[in-house]
Design a protein around this motif. Structure first.
Motif, PDB file in Angstrom:
ATOM      1  N   UNK A 134      34.267  52.367  22.135  1.00 18.25           N
ATOM      2  CA  UNK A 134      35.120  52.190  22.509  1.00 18.25           C
ATOM      3  C   UNK A 134      35.991  51.963  23.886  1.00 18.25           C
ATOM      4  N   UNK A 135      36.788  50.210  23.174  1.00 16.61           N
ATOM      5  CA  UNK A 135      37.714  49.774  24.173  1.00 16.61           C
ATOM      6  C   UNK A 135      39.347  49.787  24.265  1.00 16.61           C
ATOM      7  N   UNK A 136      40.263  49.475  24.907  1.00 17.13           N
ATOM      8  CA  UNK A 136      41.791  49.349  24.710  1.00 17.13           C
ATOM      9  C   UNK A 136      42.447  48.675  25.199  1.00 17.13           C
ATOM     10  N   UNK A 137      42.565  48.079  23.825  1.00 18.43           N
ATOM     11  CA  UNK A 137      43.605  47.217  24.040  1.00 18.43           C
ATOM     12  C   UNK A 137      45.405  47.064  23.852  1.00 18.43           C
ATOM     13  N   UNK A 144      49.437  44.678  18.695  1.00 13.73           N
ATOM     14  CA  UNK A 144      48.640  45.818  18.471  1.00 13.73           C
ATOM     15  C   UNK A 144      48.578  46.028  17.202  1.00 13.73           C
ATOM     16  N   UNK A 145      49.580  45.411  15.950  1.00 15.19           N
ATOM     17  CA  UNK A 145      49.242  45.954  14.605  1.00 15.19           C
ATOM     18  C   UNK A 145      47.910  45.259  14.561  1.00 15.19           C
ATOM     19  N   UNK A 146      48.417  43.072  14.710  1.00 14.68           N
ATOM     20  CA  UNK A 146      46.794  42.736  14.572  1.00 14.68           C
ATOM     21  C   UNK A 146      45.829  42.428  15.358  1.00 14.68           C
ATOM     22  N   UNK A 158      44.927  54.478  16.650  1.00 23.76           N
ATOM     23  CA  UNK A 158      46.486  53.649  18.103  1.00 23.76           C
ATOM     24  C   UNK A 158      47.485  54.240  18.638  1.00 23.76           C
ATOM     25  N   UNK A 159      47.381  54.363  19.925  1.00 26.42           N
ATOM     26  CA  UNK A 159      48.644  54.911  20.562  1.00 26.42           C
ATOM     27  C   UNK A 159      49.649  54.506  21.123  1.00 26.42           C
ATOM     28  N   UNK A 182      64.656  51.633  28.120  1.00 31.71           N
ATOM     29  CA  UNK A 182      64.537  51.372  26.465  1.00 31.71           C
ATOM     30  C   UNK A 182      64.001  50.055  25.970  1.00 31.71           C
ATOM     31  N   UNK A 183      64.229  49.711  26.509  1.00 31.40           N
ATOM     32  CA  UNK A 183      63.131  48.476  26.227  1.00 31.40           C
ATOM     33  C   UNK A 183      61.973  48.218  26.612  1.00 31.40           C
ATOM     34  N   UNK A 184      60.825  49.278  26.498  1.00 28.60           N
ATOM     35  CA  UNK A 184      59.884  49.326  27.071  1.00 28.60           C
ATOM     36  C   UNK A 184      59.285  49.723  25.435  1.00 28.60           C
ATOM     37  N   UNK A 185      58.207  49.045  24.895  1.00 27.16           N
ATOM     38  CA  UNK A 185      57.385  48.849  23.864  1.00 27.16           C
ATOM     39  C   UNK A 185      56.101  48.287  24.311  1.00 27.16           C
ATOM     40  N   UNK A 186      55.708  49.922  23.659  1.00 33.52           N
ATOM     41  CA  UNK A 186      53.922  49.611  24.555  1.00 33.52           C
ATOM     42  C   UNK A 186      52.831  50.424  22.950  1.00 33.52           C
ATOM     43  N   UNK A 187      52.050  49.736  23.110  1.00 30.53           N
ATOM     44  CA  UNK A 187      51.386  50.706  21.999  1.00 30.53           C
ATOM     45  C   UNK A 187      49.874  50.187  23.343  1.00 30.53           C
ATOM     46  N   UNK A 188      48.405  51.361  22.411  1.00 30.19           N
ATOM     47  CA  UNK A 188      47.519  50.132  23.044  1.00 30.19           C
ATOM     48  C   UNK A 188      46.083  51.059  21.700  1.00 30.19           C
ATOM     49  N   UNK A 189      45.843  50.319  21.080  1.00 32.52           N
ATOM     50  CA  UNK A 189      44.484  50.051  19.672  1.00 32.52           C
ATOM     51  C   UNK A 189      43.038  50.552  20.501  1.00 32.52           C
ATOM     52  N   UNK A 190      42.236  51.001  20.036  1.00 32.43           N
ATOM     53  CA  UNK A 190      40.986  52.060  20.348  1.00 32.43           C
ATOM     54  C   UNK A 190      40.277  50.812  19.175  1.00 32.43           C
ATOM     55  N   UNK A 191      39.853  49.825  19.797  1.00 27.65           N
ATOM     56  CA  UNK A 191      39.053  49.145  19.468  1.00 27.65           C
ATOM     57  C   UNK A 191      37.574  49.463  19.382  1.00 27.65           C
ATOM     58  N   UNK A 192      36.445  48.618  18.829  1.00 36.43           N
ATOM     59  CA  UNK A 192      35.213  48.615  19.017  1.00 36.43           C
ATOM     60  C   UNK A 192      35.082  47.447  19.892  1.00 36.43           C
ATOM     61  N   UNK A 193      33.628  47.199  20.359  1.00 42.92           N
ATOM     62  CA  UNK A 193      33.611  46.222  21.264  1.00 42.92           C
ATOM     63  C   UNK A 193      33.861  44.987  21.069  1.00 42.92           C
ATOM     64  N   UNK A 194      33.170  44.659  19.407  1.00 43.75           N
ATOM     65  CA  UNK A 194      32.551  43.610  19.046  1.00 43.75           C
ATOM     66  C   UNK A 194      34.495  43.258  18.184  1.00 43.75           C
ATOM     67  N   UNK A 195      35.215  43.741  18.105  1.00 41.68           N
ATOM     68  CA  UNK A 195      36.910  43.299  17.882  1.00 41.68           C
ATOM     69  C   UNK A 195      37.497  42.434  19.444  1.00 41.68           C
ATOM     70  N   UNK A 196      37.338  43.005  20.528  1.00 46.02           N
ATOM     71  CA  UNK A 196      37.667  42.238  22.185  1.00 46.02           C
ATOM     72  C   UNK A 196      36.379  41.390  21.604  1.00 46.02           C
ATOM     73  N   UNK A 197      35.793  40.555  21.376  1.00 51.15           N
ATOM     74  CA  UNK A 197      34.927  40.106  21.686  1.00 51.15           C
ATOM     75  C   UNK A 197      35.357  38.798  21.056  1.00 51.15           C
TER      76      UNK A 197
END
Length: 366
Positions: A134-137, A144-146, A158-159, A182-197
């Motif tokens: 997995x890789x992180x985006x 990130x929801x997309x 998704x974290x 208070x304006x910090x909106x941050x998430x990290x998705x764990x995706x397959x390498x193919x999704x990063x490609x």
């Protein structure tokens, strides 16, 4: 195949040591990242996995956080401390009902995994390196929801960063009023390498904007968000307000708990975090470890710095608790001194939350 190879093919992408530094314009990337118009492939973040029936209770027993009742898909954050309460490792955590997935700084991953393997004993746990799986985006929650997050157990991995909300059992040292987080909106998705490609292909075709680590870190610094990359060998979680999201003050014992409790209840953190507004251009940004002084006395060090798209050159620094709040500070950079105005994050009086009655000295007369 290197997961970042597809990203490297995107026009304007600058990659160093496997990390996308920027995609051509770090300042514009900050705006797009904050506005949900860009996504950041995070080559400086890697994934560790902990399987086994005992994984959550085991991680809870080792760390600062209460996660034994974590429900699938829920986000959390934990720290591993040394016996003296100093921060050794940090991890974002999301569990899918079968595996606890830890998102960690790449530089910290090998050390954390090695320590976890040593602490297995006879428990039903199986820590492993999952960076090839997995890789992180990263990006805003909506951006990130997309993505097609990996879901090996049916739960999308998704974290969602809880910062700066005070979690159950946590404590805030910095005031919430006016807190930039208070304006910090941050998430990290764990995706397959193919999704990063796929994401890189969309960027190459002009249908997706990418942001690099320079932009992501600038937004983090502006939000006063701590990271293990900022830590030195002396860092206590209290000093950077990490009790908010990564420490449960009422959970069972763990290594370093005595120091956490003592500093919080009876003492004060020896250093305090400040935000610095730097004078000068972005070509003279301080480096991590550059000294901070008041007059001729060194009072602290820079732990992170960035050129922010709205605030200009900024930094986070740890200074002595006794440093006057109105002190005129100077950062000694490789290119010369830079004047800095401090904004208090951790107040000097932080800690000492327990109300301990004063005991009269023996022989004292009333």
């Amino acid at each position: 195949m290197n997961p970042m190879a597809a990203v490297a093919a995107v026009s304007g992408a600058v990659i160093a040591d496997g990390i996308l530094q920027h995609a051509g314009n770090p300042i514009a990337e900050q705006r797009d990242l904050a506005g949900g118009r860009a996504l950041a492939p995070l080559g400086d973040r890697v994934v560790l996995a902990v399987g086994g029936a005992d994984r959550l209770t085991w991680l809870e027993s080792l760390s600062t956080q209460q996660i034994s009742a974590l429900v699938p898909g829920q986000s959390s954050e934990l720290l591993i401390l040394d016996p003296n309460g100093r921060v050794e490792h940090a991890a974002a955590v999301v569990d899918d009902g079968a595996t606890a997935w830890l998102v960690v700084d790449r530089a910290d991953a090998d050390g954390l995994l090695s320590w976890l393997v040593k602490m297995r004993f006879r428990l039903r746990v199986d820590p492993r390196d999952a960076r090839d799986e997995l890789v992180v985006v990263g990006g805003t929650a909506a951006a990130v929801a997309a993505l097609a997050a990996a879901a090996p157990a049916g739960v999308p991995l998704v974290w969602h960063d809880p910062w700066p909300e005070v979690g159950t059992g946590g404590w805030a040292y910095a005031v919430d009023a006016g807190h930039p987080g208070q304006d910090w909106d941050w998430s990290e998705a764990l995706v397959l390498p193919a999704e990063l490609a796929r994401l890189a292909g969309e960027a190459a075709a002009g249908r997706q904007r990418l942001a690099g680590s320079i932009a992501a870190d600038a937004l983090r610094i502006a939000a006063w968000r701590p990271r293990i990359a900022d830590a030195d060998e002396k860092l206590l979680p209290h000093e950077v307000d990490w009790l908010r999201t990564a420490v449960h003050l009422h959970k069972g014992c763990y290594r370093g708990q005595e120091t956490v409790a003592k500093v919080h209840n009876l003492g004060h953190p020896p250093r305090r975090l400040v935000s610095l507004q730097l004078d000068g251009s972005d070509t003279n940004l301080p480096a991590r470890g550059d000294g901070v002084r008041a007059a001729d006395t060194t009072v602290g060090v820079v732990i992170a710095a960035a050129q922010h798209y709205e605030d200009g050159p900024i930094a986070l620094a740890l200074v002595r608790r006794s440093t006057p709040l109105d002190a005129e500070l100077v950062v000694d950079t490789q290119d010369g001194p830079v004047a800095a105005a401090q904004e208090v994050i951790i107040p000097p009086g932080a800690g000492a939350t327990a109300s301990v009655p004063r005991i009269p000295r023996l022989g004292r007369r009333r």
